[in-house]
Enzyme design. Sequence first.
Site, PDB file in Angstrom:
ATOM      1  N   GLY A  96       0.832  -1.193   0.000  1.00 26.80           N
ATOM      2  CA  GLY A  96       0.000   0.000   0.000  1.00 26.80           C
ATOM      3  C   GLY A  96       0.868   1.245   0.000  1.00 26.80           C
ATOM      4  O   GLY A  96       2.039   1.192   0.366  1.00 26.80           O
ATOM      5  N   ASP A 176      -2.065  -6.228   7.796  1.00 23.53           N
ATOM      6  CA  ASP A 176      -3.503  -6.008   7.675  1.00 23.53           C
ATOM      7  C   ASP A 176      -4.031  -6.631   6.379  1.00 23.53           C
ATOM      8  O   ASP A 176      -3.605  -7.706   6.002  1.00 23.53           O
ATOM      9  CB  ASP A 176      -3.840  -4.521   7.786  1.00 23.53           C
ATOM     10  CG  ASP A 176      -3.231  -3.688   6.668  1.00 23.53           C
ATOM     11  OD1 ASP A 176      -2.195  -4.085   6.104  1.00 23.53           O
ATOM     12  OD2 ASP A 176      -3.789  -2.611   6.347  1.00 23.53           O
TER      13      ASP A 176
END
Length: 473
Positions: A96, A176
Amino acid sequence: MFFHANRSLLQAQATARLTNLSRHFSMPDVLHRKVYGGRIFTLNRPKSMNALNISMVRNIYPQLQAWSKSDQCKVVIIKAETAPPEKKTAAFCAGGDVVSLLKNVQAQKTAQSLDFFREEYTLNHLIATIQKPYVAFLDGVTMGGGVGISIHAPFRIATERTLFAMPETNIGFFPDVGGSFFLPRLDGAMGKFLALTGARLRGADAVYAGIATHFVPSARIPALEARLCELESDDREVVSAAIEEFSETLPSTYNLGGLVRERIDRCFGRSTIPAIVEALEKEGDEWSEDVRATLLSMSPLSLKVTLEQLRRGAKLSFADCMKMEFGVAQRMILQADFQEGVEKTLVEKSRAAKSWTPPTLEEISDSWVVQEFFENPKAKSLTLPSHTNDPGAWHSYPYAYPNGRCNMPNEAEVRDLIQGTSRRSGPTSWSKEEFLDFIVAERDGRKGARVVVEEILKRKAVLGAGGYLGWMN
């Protein structure tokens, strides 16, 4: 064969033209394409190693929703604009865009960071729930956010250029994008090992560890893409058989197998970080000492948060895991370790030791971690849309054992067959060769399946009276 080869050539030429155009004009960060029954996403930020940002998430999500409802769509493919096969370095999605997240936090624009997590996790949820076969080509670096848009798919194709990792504990964050769901469901303590150390897996090892489902050489990816687009069925068994046509025989050795795997389960099976560190020290070999040193270089806060995340995630449904991660993420990005980790690792690209806060495990109480990150009443909640295949009730992937067989065999499947508790159980007295032949045949000769099962049998099975297999409890 000529027809298929000719079509593959035409598609490769079309892809090359798109690549050339993207060099001269401003192109979308994710390209969409329809080819017969195939629907293709191409991540198109090669200069940023296709790092996932909110623009890309917003580009993918509505289109994926539309394709998931289309009768003409038979298979969804996600791949990346990357280096040609002759280049050893490539990126599917290197993670990300955490640098942008940090900048938002530093500018006191925390709400924008939360928007990213909310929309990214909602996309992860959609990928896990759509009925259409979803195939991810992990041809290159696949980390963090790149894992989130691939790991929940029933088909994850590794190549010789695949480099998988969840390195979040090294940047003051936690694994995550559904890490709390898929990591605890890997065999033994493998999930803990990968999550805490950020260990990197190459192509074949990614298959053996349960991260990828197939191994296809990078040079065959265009032909595989063309073959998948020709399918007239969205049956997962049909898709799996098509992928297997292009799969390569895997090496017979698994770098995390044998004695190394025994050490992973023995050490990372412990319930606390100090206990894991102590167990590694007691092993007294070079591998264990290197892993111990790596572990102690990570953010102590991240290590404790990650271990608690995995402990809870092992018992939660997929949707509840995503909701838990959303609560944890909004607290983690405000910690000093997140700024320190991102600045040193991704901005300065420094290999210098990081100044973690607090600097030691002993200064972080487990009760504080639970209260601050997992039971904080001030945390904003995540609302996920309802889908036909809503995973709110399931606690294992619907395409994996015991509901499906898209993945490689795992310990639970091998155990149940040996003990006679599987719904597919035949005889409960198996010789080793009978057992291997049976389970490989059930996978239609899936390449690598025999090595995976042999490795499990070495660690977990015993030969009893008459040479029949038994299971070690």
